[in-house]
Design an enzyme around this catalytic site. Sequence first.
Site, PDB file in Angstrom:
ATOM      1  N   SER A 112     -28.026  87.414  32.621  1.00 52.93           N
ATOM      2  CA  SER A 112     -28.887  88.226  33.427  1.00 52.93           C
ATOM      3  C   SER A 112     -29.665  87.271  34.350  1.00 52.93           C
ATOM      4  O   SER A 112     -29.082  86.618  35.084  1.00 52.93           O
ATOM      5  CB  SER A 112     -29.585  88.980  32.455  1.00 52.93           C
ATOM      6  OG  SER A 112     -30.486  89.938  33.060  1.00 52.93           O
ATOM      7  N   HIS A 113     -30.873  87.424  34.046  1.00 51.11           N
ATOM      8  CA  HIS A 113     -31.890  86.990  35.013  1.00 51.11           C
ATOM      9  C   HIS A 113     -32.258  85.332  34.789  1.00 51.11           C
ATOM     10  O   HIS A 113     -32.750  84.707  35.464  1.00 51.11           O
ATOM     11  CB  HIS A 113     -33.242  87.614  34.953  1.00 51.11           C
ATOM     12  CG  HIS A 113     -33.708  87.568  33.457  1.00 51.11           C
ATOM     13  ND1 HIS A 113     -33.066  88.440  32.657  1.00 51.11           N
ATOM     14  CD2 HIS A 113     -34.829  86.988  32.956  1.00 51.11           C
ATOM     15  CE1 HIS A 113     -33.548  88.233  31.535  1.00 51.11           C
ATOM     16  NE2 HIS A 113     -34.825  87.265  31.752  1.00 51.11           N
ATOM     17  N   ASP A 276     -31.215  90.973  40.164  1.00 48.81           N
ATOM     18  CA  ASP A 276     -31.034  89.928  39.440  1.00 48.81           C
ATOM     19  C   ASP A 276     -29.671  89.320  39.073  1.00 48.81           C
ATOM     20  O   ASP A 276     -28.644  89.825  39.829  1.00 48.81           O
ATOM     21  CB  ASP A 276     -31.747  90.170  38.157  1.00 48.81           C
ATOM     22  CG  ASP A 276     -30.741  90.927  37.128  1.00 48.81           C
ATOM     23  OD1 ASP A 276     -30.218  92.089  37.708  1.00 48.81           O
ATOM     24  OD2 ASP A 276     -31.074  90.799  35.923  1.00 48.81           O
ATOM     25  N   ASP A 278     -27.211  89.482  37.144  1.00 50.72           N
ATOM     26  CA  ASP A 278     -26.066  90.449  36.805  1.00 50.72           C
ATOM     27  C   ASP A 278     -26.272  91.878  37.489  1.00 50.72           C
ATOM     28  O   ASP A 278     -25.525  92.895  37.179  1.00 50.72           O
ATOM     29  CB  ASP A 278     -25.961  90.642  35.330  1.00 50.72           C
ATOM     30  CG  ASP A 278     -26.998  91.358  34.585  1.00 50.72           C
ATOM     31  OD1 ASP A 278     -28.030  91.333  35.066  1.00 50.72           O
ATOM     32  OD2 ASP A 278     -26.554  91.711  33.719  1.00 50.72           O
ATOM     33  N   ASP A 280     -28.382  94.483  37.335  1.00 53.08           N
ATOM     34  CA  ASP A 280     -29.228  95.607  36.580  1.00 53.08           C
ATOM     35  C   ASP A 280     -30.642  95.705  36.880  1.00 53.08           C
ATOM     36  O   ASP A 280     -31.245  96.903  36.422  1.00 53.08           O
ATOM     37  CB  ASP A 280     -28.873  95.554  35.108  1.00 53.08           C
ATOM     38  CG  ASP A 280     -29.098  94.179  34.339  1.00 53.08           C
ATOM     39  OD1 ASP A 280     -29.699  93.519  35.146  1.00 53.08           O
ATOM     40  OD2 ASP A 280     -28.733  94.118  33.135  1.00 53.08           O
ATOM     41  N   ARG A 281     -31.279  94.551  37.107  1.00 58.48           N
ATOM     42  CA  ARG A 281     -32.775  94.663  37.650  1.00 58.48           C
ATOM     43  C   ARG A 281     -33.114  94.891  38.929  1.00 58.48           C
ATOM     44  O   ARG A 281     -32.240  94.730  39.672  1.00 58.48           O
ATOM     45  CB  ARG A 281     -33.502  93.208  36.981  1.00 58.48           C
ATOM     46  CG  ARG A 281     -33.449  93.076  35.745  1.00 58.48           C
ATOM     47  CD  ARG A 281     -34.206  91.813  35.425  1.00 58.48           C
ATOM     48  NE  ARG A 281     -34.312  91.582  34.038  1.00 58.48           N
ATOM     49  CZ  ARG A 281     -34.970  90.979  33.315  1.00 58.48           C
ATOM     50  NH1 ARG A 281     -35.858  90.512  33.755  1.00 58.48           N
ATOM     51  NH2 ARG A 281     -34.873  91.053  31.939  1.00 58.48           N
ATOM     52  N   LYS A 375     -28.894  99.509  33.002  1.00 56.79           N
ATOM     53  CA  LYS A 375     -29.980  99.668  34.158  1.00 56.79           C
ATOM     54  C   LYS A 375     -29.055  99.328  35.344  1.00 56.79           C
ATOM     55  O   LYS A 375     -28.097  98.745  35.370  1.00 56.79           O
ATOM     56  CB  LYS A 375     -31.175  98.917  33.786  1.00 56.79           C
ATOM     57  CG  LYS A 375     -30.987  97.616  33.524  1.00 56.79           C
ATOM     58  CD  LYS A 375     -32.361  97.040  33.062  1.00 56.79           C
ATOM     59  CE  LYS A 375     -32.316  95.522  32.929  1.00 56.79           C
ATOM     60  NZ  LYS A 375     -32.173  95.069  31.598  1.00 56.79           N
TER      61      LYS A 375
HETATM   62  C1  G16 Z   1     -32.758  92.651  28.770  1.00 54.69           C
HETATM   63  C2  G16 Z   1     -32.773  93.945  28.244  1.00 54.69           C
HETATM   64  C3  G16 Z   1     -33.740  94.852  28.598  1.00 54.69           C
HETATM   65  C4  G16 Z   1     -34.906  94.120  28.108  1.00 54.69           C
HETATM   66  C5  G16 Z   1     -35.232  92.710  28.668  1.00 54.69           C
HETATM   67  C6  G16 Z   1     -36.070  91.829  28.407  1.00 54.69           C
HETATM   68  O1  G16 Z   1     -32.671  92.836  30.087  1.00 54.69           O
HETATM   69  O2  G16 Z   1     -31.388  94.663  28.580  1.00 54.69           O
HETATM   70  O3  G16 Z   1     -33.871  95.971  27.667  1.00 54.69           O
HETATM   71  O4  G16 Z   1     -36.191  94.826  28.517  1.00 54.69           O
HETATM   72  O5  G16 Z   1     -33.786  92.059  28.402  1.00 54.69           O
HETATM   73  O6  G16 Z   1     -36.006  91.549  26.955  1.00 54.69           O
HETATM   74  P1  G16 Z   1     -37.050  90.705  26.119  1.00 54.69           P
HETATM   75  O7  G16 Z   1     -38.394  91.172  26.466  1.00 54.69           O
HETATM   76  O8  G16 Z   1     -36.776  90.735  24.742  1.00 54.69           O
HETATM   77  O9  G16 Z   1     -36.804  89.368  27.019  1.00 54.69           O
HETATM   78  P2  G16 Z   1     -31.679  91.930  31.057  1.00 54.69           P
HETATM   79  O10 G16 Z   1     -31.928  92.135  32.519  1.00 54.69           O
HETATM   80  O11 G16 Z   1     -32.044  90.242  30.514  1.00 54.69           O
HETATM   81  O12 G16 Z   1     -30.208  92.209  30.379  1.00 54.69           O
END
Ligand code: G16
Length: 542
Positions: A112-113, A276, A278, A280-281, A375
């Site tokens: 992801s990010h 971000d 991937d 989704d953000r 998302k």
């Molecule tokens: C993931 C999850 C999200 C979550 C985020 C942050 O996002 O899919 O639901 O809000 O991580 O999670 P944490 O606070 O546990 O670090 P992504 O965009 O990283 O896949």
Amino acid sequence: MINTVSTTPFEGQKPGTSGLRKKVSVFQQPRYVDNFVQSIMDCLDGTEGATLVVGGDGRFFNREAIQIVIRMAAAKGFGRIVVGRGGILSTPAASNLIRKLKAFGGIVLSASHNPGGPEGDFGIKYNVGNGGPAPEKVTDAIYARTQTVDRLAYEDAPDVDLDRIGETQVGGATVAVIDPVADYQALMETLFDFDRIRALFASGFRMRFDAMSAVTGPYAKAILEGALGAPAGTVVNGTPLPDFGGHHPDPNLVHAKELYDLAMSADAPDLCAASDGDGDRNLIIGKGLSVTPSDSLAVLAANAHLAKGYAQGISGVARSMPTSAAADRVAAAKGINIFETPTGWKFFGNLLDAGLVTICGEESAGTGSNHVREKDGLWAVLLWLDILAARRESVAQIVREHWATYGRNYYSRHDYEEVASEGANALMAGLRGALPALKGKRFGALEVANADDFAYHDPVDGSDSKNQGVRILFADGSRLIYRLSGTGTAGATLRVYIDRYVADPAQHGLDTQDALADLIALSRDLAGIARHTGRTEPSVIT
Ligand code: G16
């Protein structure tokens, strides 16, 4: 021919908030990816002849991991393996394909990010047949299997050419390399009025979309600059790079600082947006006004009916617990459902499948709807664009009018990243221990109305999730929330969420950190942040 080799388990292959995320060097250990993918395969029943969708965000090690997934999926008996060209599929595009192709599931390769490159992070996530992240009972089963896995099965076949669209046979499986953008774009055209948005751009509306050298570049170029006629150069950093150009592909005010500075400058475009690693953000910034993800969710919920895909209205909204309650006020005004879930997109899946909600969102820059089960960064940007095209008002006007109608939630998240795990765990244990005595306590003008450790009962499948974050709820509606991130790969990251509701429009023009100053100071004292982490200031404020 299927080759079977023996293996022994690795410690710590426990999926976090969103799949297994570790340093690239950890994934590069021989058999590490293989063990985890085999453990996924071992938990799946009825895959004979079924379809599996595979893709990632193009980060370093993506291609190598995909070849392993293809060989193992073929050995498992999947009949069709659909891969995005170049190994590219944004997370929402993967979710869409799983649904459209009625696939058994999908494997998304992304952290992801989190940063990429040889020194960065990598990740593997399994998505189920509804297109969404595997629910906890599935990830728990996968984790259990990683602790006993003893044999790896591969179809004996050469690497698939991931850059050529077409089909190849890998044992009994057909591997189809497809255009990663086409199906996603077609879906967006069903939801939004592309003619209206084209007219907005034709009228001189200016936008900058920062793809952060990550997966959304090809999608944003095709849709914004191609189908919607935005001028060339609207999309910046539009080529996915294995190391994201050395940047942290996280669309927040720290890692997208250049975009933020542009949005605050005299020559700001009408809309600045980013996505971000991937895809989704999302980050939405109007001229001179950055929209918090919690506000963005509320504004989108209030205005979604202006887009053709939601013209019938929305059935409800869901938000993660730490997300501000701004969306709750919209739901109350519209008389629709509102749900508060633990952090993690996987908790929205059942609500969406059951039709209880249409739009979901999180403070962590994620918004999405029932069009997929992830998302979706570009979707959020397109919905904003469609609303702007319908209302012909600026982002700032729309947000200020929203606050005037519903009140404003001043909201900020303070992250203390990469602190020692022992200190972070001791801090959380201390807070949990203090909960019973907190109720009724006064801190200056603030009185604690309630304090608990958030637990969620899923109304659809009846499952319970406990210990999802410490909440301190004040009598005036303000909240302090503490939890440890489930997506980090080094030490622990303490997240502190600070939220204050202000109804009076005369008080809506304050700086967020100023408006929250007393709560911020209390958040540090109450938890003993400096004592437990050695930090006096957060590393990231969003
Ligand atoms: C993931 C999850 C999200 C979550 C985020 C942050 O996002 O899919 O639901 O809000 O991580 O999670 P944490 O606070 O546990 O670090 P992504 O965009 O990283 O896949």
